[in-house]
Write an enzyme that holds these catalytic residues in place. Structure first.
Site, short mmCIF file in Angstrom:
data_model
loop_
_atom_site.label_atom_id
_atom_site.label_comp_id
_atom_site.label_asym_id
_atom_site.label_seq_id
_atom_site.Cartn_x
_atom_site.Cartn_y
_atom_site.Cartn_z
N ASP A 183 13.53 -106.77 -31.20
CA ASP A 183 14.20 -105.60 -31.29
C ASP A 183 14.79 -105.22 -32.58
OD1 ASP A 183 17.54 -105.05 -32.43
OD2 ASP A 183 18.03 -106.88 -30.57
N TYR B 125 23.94 -89.03 -23.15
CA TYR B 125 23.89 -89.86 -22.67
C TYR B 125 24.04 -90.86 -21.23
CZ TYR B 125 25.19 -95.17 -22.36
OH TYR B 125 24.52 -96.17 -22.55
#
Ligand code: UDP
Length: 351
Positions: free
Chosen positions: A32, A150
């Site tokens: 991450d 998106y």
């Protein structure tokens, strides 16, 4: 015992998945970049020797390859999400979502590792179907409206994911997530439930965008995690696309009302036009209801948490958080909790 790699594992859904896997005694690797995920989300797991956390990006090829090679299965959650992010950073959204998924698939292809790729209910776009089935048409607005970038980026992800299965026999599964909610979800990128909870708990009016007659189906994160685990263990699910959502539908006005009631806040509801909330000409989805016949058939699992359960559990976490933040703010003399900031750029998140 298996080793799971979770990209975006310090984000909202990823941290819940990691927690559950560690409870089950599985090994968890997290990659991450902390652009919107946070070590705070996994702080309670850090002492577990079965967790390995790397602060790094899926665009660091060497690191990604190493972690993919060490895993049996990859759950790819790292992505740019949230309507505010998408409108304000369309380039980053497209680059992160398309390039990021491609990087993960490429790394997984070498040893044909199983990959579960997170897509979104946004891909159904403006479809008028009363319920969305995985084989239904996807209907988008024009490219001049950045909201659709998106959905489009996630559609390209889906094509790529299916292509890696068809062409290279990389075992992949796609999940379309429908408005997942729960503890640790951030409201900074536009998500309505954490925003309403923060507003209510700070004594501010709730801001409903548009008429508030638009509806959504909110899914509790523990149900999503359960489905992900069942799919990970199911070889028949490979090459398939699944809706993951709770079909219980609620209008945003009703959601606001329930959150005010649940928090006992003495606040009202303000209706704000989309042009002010997002951008001129913003197109919202009126309804978005999942057909979950397929995921039920493959996993035998149906959502266990009603909307009220989900809101109660999420409220409890936000109440505890607010107390924590207020005591910290008091300690450092920072004053009152503010509202959600409008402008966030270059963020990579797990949905
Ligand atoms: N919304 C709202 N107030 C907010 C944030 C969102 O009324 O502060 C509305 C938004 O316009 C949409 C719904 O709530 O109709 C769900 O928004 P969210 O961004 O959570 O998810 P979406 O379904 O749009 O991806």
């Amino acid at each position: 015992m298996s080793t799971f790699l979770i990209t975006g594992g310090a984000g909202f859904i990823g941290s819940h998945l990691a927690e559950k896997l560690l409870d089950l005694d599985e090994k968890v690797l997290i990659l991450d970049d902390l652009s919107s995920g946070s070590v705070r989300n996994i702080a309670h797991l850090r002492s577990n020797p079965k967790l390995e956390f790397q602060a790094g990006s899926i665009f660091e090829r060497g690191l990604l390859r190493e972690m993919v090679d060490a895993a049996d299965i990859i759950v790819h959650l790292a992505a740019t999400v949230g309507v505010l992010n998408i409108i304000e950073s369309p380039v980053t959204t497209i680059q992160n979502n398309v390039g990021g998924t491609e990087a993960v698939l490429q790394a997984a292809a070498k040893k044909r590792k199983k990959v579960i790729v997170a897509s979104t209910s946004e891909v159904y776009g403006k479809s008028n179907e009363p319920v969305f089935r995985e084989d239904g048409d996807l209907v988008f607005g024009p490219t001049s409206k950045s909201r659709w970038s998106y959905a489009s980026s996630k559609v390209v992800d889906e094509f790529l994911t299916l292509a890696y299965w068809k062409e290279y026999r990389v075992p992949t599964i796609i999940v379309r997530l429908f408005n997942t909610i729960g503890p640790r979800q951030s409201g900074r990128y536009g998500m309505v439930v954490p925003r309403f909870l923060r507003q209510a708990l700070s004594g501010q009016n709730l801001t409903v965008f548009g008429t508030g007659n638009q509806s959504r189906c909110f899914t509790y994160v523990a149900d999503v995690v359960e489905w992900l685990l069942l799919l990970a263990a199911n070889d028949k699910a490979v090459g398939e696309v699944f809706n993951l959502g709770n079909p219980e539908e609620v209008t945003i006005n009703e959601l606001a009302r329930r959150i005010i009631e649940l928090t006992g806040a003495r606040v009202g509801i303000d209706h704000i036009p989309y042009s002010q909330a997002y951008e001129e000409g913003f197109e919202d989805m009126e309804r978005r209801v999942p057909d979950i016949t397929r995921i039920r058939a493959f996993t035998g699992y149906s959502p266990r948490y009603s909307l009220d359960d989900a809101l109660r559990l999420t409220r409890d976490w936000f109440v505890a958080e607010k107390i924590l933040e207020e005591s910290t703010a008091f300690h450092y003399g920072l004053g009152q909790l503010g509202g959600a900031p409008r402008s966030v750029r270059h963020d990579k998140t797990s949905e």
